[in-house]
Design a protein around this motif. Structure first.
Motif, PDB file in Angstrom:
ATOM      1  N   GLU A  81     -12.717  -0.128  -7.833  1.00 30.86           N
ATOM      2  CA  GLU A  81     -12.076   0.492  -7.478  1.00 30.86           C
ATOM      3  C   GLU A  81     -10.689  -0.640  -7.314  1.00 30.86           C
ATOM      4  O   GLU A  81     -10.520  -1.775  -7.208  1.00 30.86           O
ATOM      5  N   ALA A  82      -9.697   0.360  -7.257  1.00 31.49           N
ATOM      6  CA  ALA A  82      -8.338  -0.396  -7.368  1.00 31.49           C
ATOM      7  C   ALA A  82      -7.830  -0.326  -6.278  1.00 31.49           C
ATOM      8  O   ALA A  82      -7.294   0.864  -5.376  1.00 31.49           O
ATOM      9  N   LYS A  83      -7.263  -1.615  -5.426  1.00 27.87           N
ATOM     10  CA  LYS A  83      -6.314  -1.307  -3.979  1.00 27.87           C
ATOM     11  C   LYS A  83      -5.182  -1.646  -4.243  1.00 27.87           C
ATOM     12  O   LYS A  83      -4.794  -2.505  -5.510  1.00 27.87           O
ATOM     13  N   ARG A  84      -4.342  -1.096  -3.389  1.00 27.12           N
ATOM     14  CA  ARG A  84      -3.317  -0.998  -3.308  1.00 27.12           C
ATOM     15  C   ARG A  84      -2.441  -2.071  -3.111  1.00 27.12           C
ATOM     16  O   ARG A  84      -3.261  -2.642  -1.156  1.00 27.12           O
ATOM     17  N   GLU A  85      -1.529  -2.545  -2.939  1.00 29.32           N
ATOM     18  CA  GLU A  85      -1.068  -4.208  -1.867  1.00 29.32           C
ATOM     19  C   GLU A  85       0.403  -3.557  -1.997  1.00 29.32           C
ATOM     20  O   GLU A  85       1.395  -3.542  -3.191  1.00 29.32           O
ATOM     21  N   MET A  86       0.756  -3.445  -0.822  1.00 29.45           N
ATOM     22  CA  MET A  86       2.546  -3.376  -1.025  1.00 29.45           C
ATOM     23  C   MET A  86       3.116  -4.064   0.671  1.00 29.45           C
ATOM     24  O   MET A  86       2.057  -3.956   1.383  1.00 29.45           O
ATOM     25  N   ALA A  87       3.980  -4.689   0.285  1.00 30.59           N
ATOM     26  CA  ALA A  87       5.026  -5.422   1.252  1.00 30.59           C
ATOM     27  C   ALA A  87       4.637  -4.487   2.452  1.00 30.59           C
ATOM     28  O   ALA A  87       5.182  -3.249   2.552  1.00 30.59           O
ATOM     29  N   ALA A  88       4.883  -4.791   3.528  1.00 26.95           N
ATOM     30  CA  ALA A  88       4.404  -4.035   5.182  1.00 26.95           C
ATOM     31  C   ALA A  88       6.590  -3.850   5.089  1.00 26.95           C
ATOM     32  O   ALA A  88       6.868  -2.587   5.505  1.00 26.95           O
ATOM     33  N   GLU A  89       7.113  -4.519   4.508  1.00 31.29           N
ATOM     34  CA  GLU A  89       9.258  -3.976   4.920  1.00 31.29           C
ATOM     35  C   GLU A  89       9.174  -3.135   4.017  1.00 31.29           C
ATOM     36  O   GLU A  89      10.778  -2.504   3.846  1.00 31.29           O
ATOM     37  N   ALA A  90       7.998  -3.083   2.298  1.00 34.00           N
ATOM     38  CA  ALA A  90       9.259  -2.036   1.409  1.00 34.00           C
ATOM     39  C   ALA A  90       9.016  -1.270   1.434  1.00 34.00           C
ATOM     40  O   ALA A  90       7.806  -0.209   2.165  1.00 34.00           O
ATOM     41  N   LYS A  91       9.598  -0.264   0.933  1.00 34.45           N
ATOM     42  CA  LYS A  91       9.982   0.757   0.673  1.00 34.45           C
ATOM     43  C   LYS A  91       9.209   1.356  -1.156  1.00 34.45           C
ATOM     44  O   LYS A  91       9.816   1.279  -1.831  1.00 34.45           O
ATOM     45  N   GLU A  92       8.992   2.181  -0.308  1.00 23.16           N
ATOM     46  CA  GLU A  92       8.292   2.651  -1.435  1.00 23.16           C
ATOM     47  C   GLU A  92       9.642   3.528  -3.184  1.00 23.16           C
ATOM     48  O   GLU A  92       9.950   4.873  -2.169  1.00 23.16           O
ATOM     49  N   TRP A  93       9.313   3.192  -3.530  1.00 24.26           N
ATOM     50  CA  TRP A  93      10.855   3.731  -4.479  1.00 24.26           C
ATOM     51  C   TRP A  93      10.138   4.406  -6.126  1.00 24.26           C
ATOM     52  O   TRP A  93      10.647   5.630  -6.373  1.00 24.26           O
ATOM     53  N   CYS A  94       9.268   4.239  -6.321  1.00 29.52           N
ATOM     54  CA  CYS A  94       8.625   4.494  -7.703  1.00 29.52           C
ATOM     55  C   CYS A  94       7.488   4.152  -7.943  1.00 29.52           C
ATOM     56  O   CYS A  94       7.195   3.291  -7.534  1.00 29.52           O
ATOM     57  N   ASN A  95       6.635   5.393  -7.700  1.00 29.78           N
ATOM     58  CA  ASN A  95       4.883   4.884  -8.274  1.00 29.78           C
ATOM     59  C   ASN A  95       4.259   6.199  -8.951  1.00 29.78           C
ATOM     60  O   ASN A  95       4.420   6.823  -8.688  1.00 29.78           O
ATOM     61  N   GLU A  96       3.748   5.382 -10.376  1.00 24.35           N
ATOM     62  CA  GLU A  96       3.118   5.984 -11.052  1.00 24.35           C
ATOM     63  C   GLU A  96       1.318   5.019 -11.591  1.00 24.35           C
ATOM     64  O   GLU A  96       0.939   6.063 -12.406  1.00 24.35           O
ATOM     65  N   ARG A  97       1.030   4.076 -10.702  1.00 29.41           N
ATOM     66  CA  ARG A  97      -0.269   3.988 -10.903  1.00 29.41           C
ATOM     67  C   ARG A  97      -1.098   4.408 -10.220  1.00 29.41           C
ATOM     68  O   ARG A  97      -1.081   5.048  -8.511  1.00 29.41           O
ATOM     69  N   CYS A  98      -2.614   4.479 -10.491  1.00 27.01           N
ATOM     70  CA  CYS A  98      -3.363   5.079  -9.706  1.00 27.01           C
ATOM     71  C   CYS A  98      -4.124   4.309  -9.407  1.00 27.01           C
ATOM     72  O   CYS A  98      -4.384   3.233  -9.287  1.00 27.01           O
ATOM     73  N   TYR A  99      -4.539   4.216  -7.393  1.00 23.62           N
ATOM     74  CA  TYR A  99      -4.941   3.882  -6.673  1.00 23.62           C
ATOM     75  C   TYR A  99      -6.553   4.203  -6.498  1.00 23.62           C
ATOM     76  O   TYR A  99      -6.845   5.494  -6.266  1.00 23.62           O
ATOM     77  N   GLY A 100      -7.684   3.771  -6.092  1.00 27.75           N
ATOM     78  CA  GLY A 100      -8.860   4.190  -5.453  1.00 27.75           C
ATOM     79  C   GLY A 100     -10.012   4.089  -5.841  1.00 27.75           C
ATOM     80  O   GLY A 100      -9.725   2.896  -7.117  1.00 27.75           O
ATOM     81  N   LYS A 101     -10.974   5.017  -5.719  1.00 27.26           N
ATOM     82  CA  LYS A 101     -11.784   4.276  -6.895  1.00 27.26           C
ATOM     83  C   LYS A 101     -12.077   5.725  -8.345  1.00 27.26           C
ATOM     84  O   LYS A 101     -11.436   6.482  -7.875  1.00 27.26           O
ATOM     85  N   LEU A 102     -12.800   4.997  -9.053  1.00 30.99           N
ATOM     86  CA  LEU A 102     -12.731   5.224 -10.944  1.00 30.99           C
ATOM     87  C   LEU A 102     -14.526   5.048 -10.921  1.00 30.99           C
ATOM     88  O   LEU A 102     -15.050   4.257 -10.295  1.00 30.99           O
ATOM     89  N   SER A 103     -14.936   5.653 -11.798  1.00 28.23           N
ATOM     90  CA  SER A 103     -16.048   5.860 -12.028  1.00 28.23           C
ATOM     91  C   SER A 103     -15.936   7.471 -12.974  1.00 28.23           C
ATOM     92  O   SER A 103     -15.058   8.051 -13.476  1.00 28.23           O
TER      93      SER A 103
END
Length: 144
Positions: A81-103
């Motif tokens: 499981e890849a968990k996403r960590e993001m600062a509360a005050e941050a705005k997402e500009w670009c995201n190409e990463r995968c999060y969640g459960k992988l199997s």
């Protein structure tokens, strides 16, 4: 500001074509869109030795504690499981990463000796050494 998008040189050729999936399957993977739909959840590499299998699985950004490996006979299942960590005050500009459960489940030709199996995780790569079960190895008969 303009939105960023991946360029796929074959999109205009296959957009209206009802055989788009067939064409995409025959294209080299270098030219495929890398949206992730064509890629397995956990990319792996399997090598065979005389007495073991060596498996390397890419799990970048996953903590060691979030990885689970199960062995049943000749099947090996890697879950993470890849968990996403993001600062509360941050705005997402670009995201190409995968999060969640992988199997990913791998079925090998010969049963695995579970007690002797070994795993290590370094730099985002999980490495498994999976010894073949002696009773599953083919026996060579000598002619007398």
């Amino acid at each position: 500001m303009a939105n960023l998008a991946r360029f796929d040189p074959f999109t205009s050729l296959t957009r209206l074509d009802p055989f788009e999936t067939m064409v995409r399957e025959f294209m080299p993977t270098l030219f495929r869109s890398s949206t992730g739909a064509d890629q397995p959840a956990i990319p792996i590499e399997v090598q065979e030795l005389d007495n073991a299998y060596l498996v390397a699985a890419e799990l970048p950004g996953v903590r060691k504690e979030a990885i689970d490996i199960g062995i049943t006979g000749n099947q090996v299942t890697i879950s993470a499981e890849a968990k996403r960590e993001m600062a509360a005050e941050a705005k997402e500009w670009c995201n190409e990463r995968c999060y969640g459960k992988l199997s990913r489940t791998i079925q090998l030709p010969i049963d695995i000796e579970e007690e002797s199996a070994d795993a290590s995780y370094t730099d985002g790569v999980l490495r498994l050494t999976l010894p073949k079960k002696a009773s599953s190895l083919p026996k060579r008969l000598e002619i007398h």
